[in-house]
Design an enzyme around this catalytic site. Sequence first.
Site, mmCIF file in Angstrom:
data_model
loop_
_atom_site.group_PDB
_atom_site.id
_atom_site.type_symbol
_atom_site.label_atom_id
_atom_site.label_comp_id
_atom_site.label_asym_id
_atom_site.label_seq_id
_atom_site.Cartn_x
_atom_site.Cartn_y
_atom_site.Cartn_z
ATOM 1 N N GLU A 36 0.703 -1.028 0.073
ATOM 2 C CA GLU A 36 -0.009 -0.085 0.040
ATOM 3 C C GLU A 36 0.781 1.279 0.160
ATOM 4 O OE1 GLU A 36 -3.149 0.475 -0.581
ATOM 5 O OE2 GLU A 36 -3.540 -1.707 -0.660
ATOM 6 N N CYS A 191 -13.245 1.378 -15.363
ATOM 7 C CA CYS A 191 -13.431 2.710 -15.263
ATOM 8 C C CYS A 191 -12.382 3.577 -15.376
ATOM 9 C CB CYS A 191 -14.488 2.811 -13.899
ATOM 10 S SG CYS A 191 -15.321 4.375 -14.111
ATOM 11 N N CYS A 198 -17.392 1.013 -20.235
ATOM 12 C CA CYS A 198 -18.786 0.936 -20.024
ATOM 13 C C CYS A 198 -19.412 -0.331 -20.230
ATOM 14 C CB CYS A 198 -19.339 2.268 -20.306
ATOM 15 S SG CYS A 198 -19.015 3.640 -19.719
ATOM 16 N N CYS A 201 -18.937 -2.863 -17.945
ATOM 17 C CA CYS A 201 -18.957 -2.743 -16.370
ATOM 18 C C CYS A 201 -20.067 -3.168 -15.676
ATOM 19 C CB CYS A 201 -19.135 -0.969 -16.003
ATOM 20 S SG CYS A 201 -19.363 -0.446 -14.328
ATOM 21 N N CYS A 207 -25.311 3.519 -13.179
ATOM 22 C CA CYS A 207 -24.354 4.657 -13.225
ATOM 23 C C CYS A 207 -24.853 6.044 -13.595
ATOM 24 C CB CYS A 207 -23.026 4.398 -14.147
ATOM 25 S SG CYS A 207 -21.827 5.552 -14.467
#
Length: 354
Positions: A36, A191, A198, A201, A207
């Site tokens: 991270e 995205c 899309c 998605c 959305c």
Amino acid sequence: MSSGFASRLLAWFERHGRHGLPWQHPRTAYRVWVSEIMLQQTRVETVVPYFTAFVDRFPDPETLADAPLDEVLHLWSGLGYYARARNLHRAARVVVERYRGELPQEPAALEALPGIGRSTAAAILAQAHDRPMAILDGNVRRVLARHRAVDGWPGQSRVQATLWGIAESLVPGSRAADYTQAMMDLGALICTRSRPACSRCPVAGDCQARLQDRVAELPAARPGRAVPTRTRWAALVRSPAGILLERRAPSGIWGGLYSLPEADEREQLVDRMTACWAGVCEQDGPPARIAHTFSHYRLDLWIVSFRLPSVPCGIMEGQAAIWYKPAFSHAVGLPAPIARFLRDQGTPHDGTNG
DNA sequence: GAGTCGTGGCG
DNA sequence: TCGCCAAGACT
């Protein structure tokens, strides 16, 4: 309202998510933590080789805490944002001394460690311990700004607060680790910033950006501003013994790394070089120019490469200066533009003194 | 709140 | 070539 958001996302993640990232196998808190930190403002493809080498050398907080900072910086060199490495090293020592080598599982305790903010703490807890906590990184910001058609630049605190609220409301009570990874994968693979896919998605059905045909304009771009250019002359002094460099201050840009002498000393250096310059110009060709774009300004760095005369000159007297030798450079690391320049030019290997 | 901090990829 | 920005945190 988007009922079943997490369900649809998780179902998509099963088939299309990223499941083979190095920090997922094994997925320990320490490895997630290191990943991270490395992934902050840094792409996955860039991080992977650094992560592998890092956890190979420092497999646990104890090993990291025991290591000298120089060695940590060495394994970080080329990755950028070196404060991350210094903070990680400091935090490892806190973890060993105060938490017996185990990363704390309280969000507040985690956030108190240097280098760990709200999103990173949540990412560690969610991925390593399946705690249902929301993250808000660049991927999630983009996904949510579109899915809920949130106006405004996400860097603005008000917009950011709105996005945090949405993120919190969507986190499922279980499978937090998969959900967290799924959100980032959706942002990274579907995205995307430009030309999002899309049609593939899993949450395109509700959305808002898509329904309003505003996908391309969300999230809103940051307000533009002028990018100043700083032009600097620098000298790369080569001799059979090596290259003249000095160690930089522990904080600030390229903190703790080795680079060309700074500011006043460098000005004097260039002045003293002038006399030598004409004689070697034809041999070495024109100075190499390195144009480097930082976050908020552009740095034009002109590097002059030439060989030292046989007689000692004043530039060798500086207290802060050290003689660079190839073996030493690998132990510490060099700023990428300079390292690249040296690689292209070839470094002298016949040094014997220093 | 606004700057600062690295590097590399992309349109 | 050039501007933008990406798994943010710190000052």
